[in-house]
Design a protein around this motif. Structure first.
Motif, PDB file in Angstrom:
ATOM      1  N   ARG A  40       0.765  -1.074  -0.220  1.00  0.00           N
ATOM      2  CA  ARG A  40       0.052   0.008   0.063  1.00  0.00           C
ATOM      3  C   ARG A  40       0.933   1.303  -0.088  1.00  0.00           C
ATOM      4  O   ARG A  40       0.521   2.218  -0.835  1.00  0.00           O
ATOM      5  N   ALA A  41       2.029   1.144   0.893  1.00  0.00           N
ATOM      6  CA  ALA A  41       2.876   2.324   0.852  1.00  0.00           C
ATOM      7  C   ALA A  41       3.579   2.565  -0.751  1.00  0.00           C
ATOM      8  O   ALA A  41       3.695   3.904  -1.108  1.00  0.00           O
ATOM      9  N   LEU A  42       3.761   1.639  -1.099  1.00  0.00           N
ATOM     10  CA  LEU A  42       4.391   1.494  -2.567  1.00  0.00           C
ATOM     11  C   LEU A  42       3.543   2.297  -3.668  1.00  0.00           C
ATOM     12  O   LEU A  42       3.765   3.331  -4.424  1.00  0.00           O
ATOM     13  N   ILE A  43       2.390   1.859  -3.626  1.00  0.00           N
ATOM     14  CA  ILE A  43       1.367   2.563  -4.466  1.00  0.00           C
ATOM     15  C   ILE A  43       0.997   4.152  -4.046  1.00  0.00           C
ATOM     16  O   ILE A  43       1.078   4.922  -5.069  1.00  0.00           O
ATOM     17  N   PHE A  44       0.922   4.224  -2.771  1.00  0.00           N
ATOM     18  CA  PHE A  44       0.571   5.665  -2.275  1.00  0.00           C
ATOM     19  C   PHE A  44       2.078   6.685  -2.918  1.00  0.00           C
ATOM     20  O   PHE A  44       2.030   7.682  -3.347  1.00  0.00           O
ATOM     21  N   GLY A  45       3.347   6.035  -2.543  1.00  0.00           N
ATOM     22  CA  GLY A  45       4.394   6.647  -2.892  1.00  0.00           C
ATOM     23  C   GLY A  45       4.849   6.821  -4.314  1.00  0.00           C
ATOM     24  O   GLY A  45       4.849   7.985  -4.996  1.00  0.00           O
ATOM     25  N   ALA A  46       4.320   5.851  -4.916  1.00  0.00           N
ATOM     26  CA  ALA A  46       4.449   6.058  -6.495  1.00  0.00           C
ATOM     27  C   ALA A  46       3.503   7.122  -7.029  1.00  0.00           C
ATOM     28  O   ALA A  46       3.726   8.120  -8.059  1.00  0.00           O
ATOM     29  N   GLY A  47       2.240   7.258  -6.774  1.00  0.00           N
ATOM     30  CA  GLY A  47       1.440   8.001  -7.138  1.00  0.00           C
ATOM     31  C   GLY A  47       1.643   9.369  -6.592  1.00  0.00           C
ATOM     32  O   GLY A  47       1.631  10.190  -7.417  1.00  0.00           O
ATOM     33  N   GLY A  48       2.207   9.578  -5.578  1.00  0.00           N
ATOM     34  CA  GLY A  48       2.615  10.798  -5.162  1.00  0.00           C
ATOM     35  C   GLY A  48       3.641  11.239  -5.771  1.00  0.00           C
ATOM     36  O   GLY A  48       3.908  12.775  -6.126  1.00  0.00           O
ATOM     37  N   LEU A  49       4.654  10.480  -6.051  1.00  0.00           N
ATOM     38  CA  LEU A  49       5.877  11.094  -7.023  1.00  0.00           C
ATOM     39  C   LEU A  49       5.357  11.213  -8.245  1.00  0.00           C
ATOM     40  O   LEU A  49       5.894  12.475  -8.979  1.00  0.00           O
ATOM     41  N   LEU A  50       4.570  10.599  -8.879  1.00  0.00           N
ATOM     42  CA  LEU A  50       4.138  10.820 -10.287  1.00  0.00           C
ATOM     43  C   LEU A  50       3.255  12.178 -10.560  1.00  0.00           C
ATOM     44  O   LEU A  50       3.258  13.060 -11.368  1.00  0.00           O
ATOM     45  N   GLN A  74       1.496   4.455 -16.032  1.00  0.00           N
ATOM     46  CA  GLN A  74       2.926   4.925 -15.965  1.00  0.00           C
ATOM     47  C   GLN A  74       3.876   3.982 -15.584  1.00  0.00           C
ATOM     48  O   GLN A  74       5.004   4.107 -16.273  1.00  0.00           O
ATOM     49  N   LEU A  75       3.647   3.368 -14.521  1.00  0.00           N
ATOM     50  CA  LEU A  75       4.561   2.459 -13.856  1.00  0.00           C
ATOM     51  C   LEU A  75       4.912   1.340 -14.892  1.00  0.00           C
ATOM     52  O   LEU A  75       5.770   0.793 -14.960  1.00  0.00           O
ATOM     53  N   LEU A  76       3.741   0.682 -15.707  1.00  0.00           N
ATOM     54  CA  LEU A  76       3.958  -0.362 -16.637  1.00  0.00           C
ATOM     55  C   LEU A  76       4.699  -0.066 -17.613  1.00  0.00           C
ATOM     56  O   LEU A  76       5.392  -0.657 -18.193  1.00  0.00           O
ATOM     57  N   GLY A  77       4.875   1.382 -18.031  1.00  0.00           N
ATOM     58  CA  GLY A  77       5.658   1.585 -19.169  1.00  0.00           C
ATOM     59  C   GLY A  77       7.354   1.948 -18.720  1.00  0.00           C
ATOM     60  O   GLY A  77       7.769   2.338 -19.588  1.00  0.00           O
ATOM     61  N   GLY A  78       7.462   1.944 -17.539  1.00  0.00           N
ATOM     62  CA  GLY A  78       8.717   1.866 -17.002  1.00  0.00           C
ATOM     63  C   GLY A  78       9.595   0.592 -17.307  1.00  0.00           C
ATOM     64  O   GLY A  78       9.207  -0.268 -17.713  1.00  0.00           O
ATOM     65  N   VAL A  80       4.424  -3.642 -10.789  1.00  0.00           N
ATOM     66  CA  VAL A  80       3.019  -3.655 -10.790  1.00  0.00           C
ATOM     67  C   VAL A  80       2.554  -4.933 -10.073  1.00  0.00           C
ATOM     68  O   VAL A  80       1.689  -5.004  -9.313  1.00  0.00           O
ATOM     69  N   ALA A  81       3.284  -6.085 -10.395  1.00  0.00           N
ATOM     70  CA  ALA A  81       2.891  -7.249  -9.589  1.00  0.00           C
ATOM     71  C   ALA A  81       3.183  -7.352  -8.184  1.00  0.00           C
ATOM     72  O   ALA A  81       2.394  -7.849  -7.360  1.00  0.00           O
ATOM     73  N   VAL A  82       4.247  -6.676  -7.920  1.00  0.00           N
ATOM     74  CA  VAL A  82       4.513  -6.640  -6.419  1.00  0.00           C
ATOM     75  C   VAL A  82       3.615  -5.689  -5.604  1.00  0.00           C
ATOM     76  O   VAL A  82       3.021  -6.014  -4.580  1.00  0.00           O
ATOM     77  N   LEU A 127      -1.448  -5.382  -2.514  1.00  0.00           N
ATOM     78  CA  LEU A 127      -2.852  -5.046  -2.189  1.00  0.00           C
ATOM     79  C   LEU A 127      -3.544  -6.203  -1.878  1.00  0.00           C
ATOM     80  O   LEU A 127      -4.685  -6.060  -1.181  1.00  0.00           O
ATOM     81  N   PHE A 128      -3.252  -7.303  -2.451  1.00  0.00           N
ATOM     82  CA  PHE A 128      -4.085  -8.526  -1.915  1.00  0.00           C
ATOM     83  C   PHE A 128      -3.748  -9.012  -0.551  1.00  0.00           C
ATOM     84  O   PHE A 128      -4.765  -9.533   0.221  1.00  0.00           O
TER      85      PHE A 128
END
Length: 118
Positions: A47-57, A78-82, A89-91, A96-97
Motif C-alpha cells: 500500500r505504501a508503494l502505491i501511495f508513494g508512486a502516486g505521490g511522486l508521479l 505509467q509504472l507499466l511503461g517504465g 506492478v505485480a509486487v 494490495l491482496f
C-alpha cells in the motif's frame, strides 16, 4: 507531496508492525499472529508503494504543468511503461491482496475498544 509523506509513514508502520496493535492478541494463536504479521507487513508495504508512486508521479505532473495522472489506473499505466513495469506492478498487486487479507483478519479479530455503558 502529502502522498509521499503518507507512504513513508506506512513504510514505518510496516517495519514496526504497529498495525498488530489493533488486534486482540489473546484471541489469536501464535501461528495466526505470525501469519498476520507477515501478511500485514507485505500488505502495508505494498500500500505504501502505491501511495508513494502516486505521490511522486503527481509531483512530476505538477512540475511539468500537465495533468497526466488522474487516478490509480493512470499511476499503474505509467509504472507499466517504465523499465521495471510488470514486476513492480505485480509486487504492488501482491501487496494490495495482502492488505485486503489483513483487513479481513482485522474484521475478524479486532480489539474491542468500546467502553461498556452502564
Amino acid at each position: 507531496a502529502g502522498l509521499v509523506v503518507f507512504a513513508v509513514v506506512e513504510l514505518v508502520r510496516a517495519w514496526r508492525a504497529s498495525f498488530l496493535d489493533d488486534f486482540d492478541r489473546p484471541a489469536l494463536g501464535s501461528a495466526q499472529l505470525r501469519a498476520l504479521d507477515v501478511i500485514g507487513r507485505v500488505g502495508v508495504g505494498g500500500r505504501a508503494l502505491i501511495f508513494g508512486a502516486g505521490g511522486l508521479l503527481l509531483v512530476r505532473s505538477a512540475l511539468r504543468a500537465r495533468a497526466d495522472i488522474l487516478g490509480i489506473g493512470d499511476v499503474l499505466r505509467q509504472l507499466l511503461g517504465g523499465p521495471l513495469g510488470q514486476p513492480l506492478v505485480a509486487v504492488m498487486a501482491i501487496g494490495l491482496f495482502a492488505y485486503a487479507a489483513l483487513m479481513i483478519g482485522e474484521a475478524a479479530w479486532r480489539r474491542n475498544m468500546r467502553t461498556p455503558r452502564l
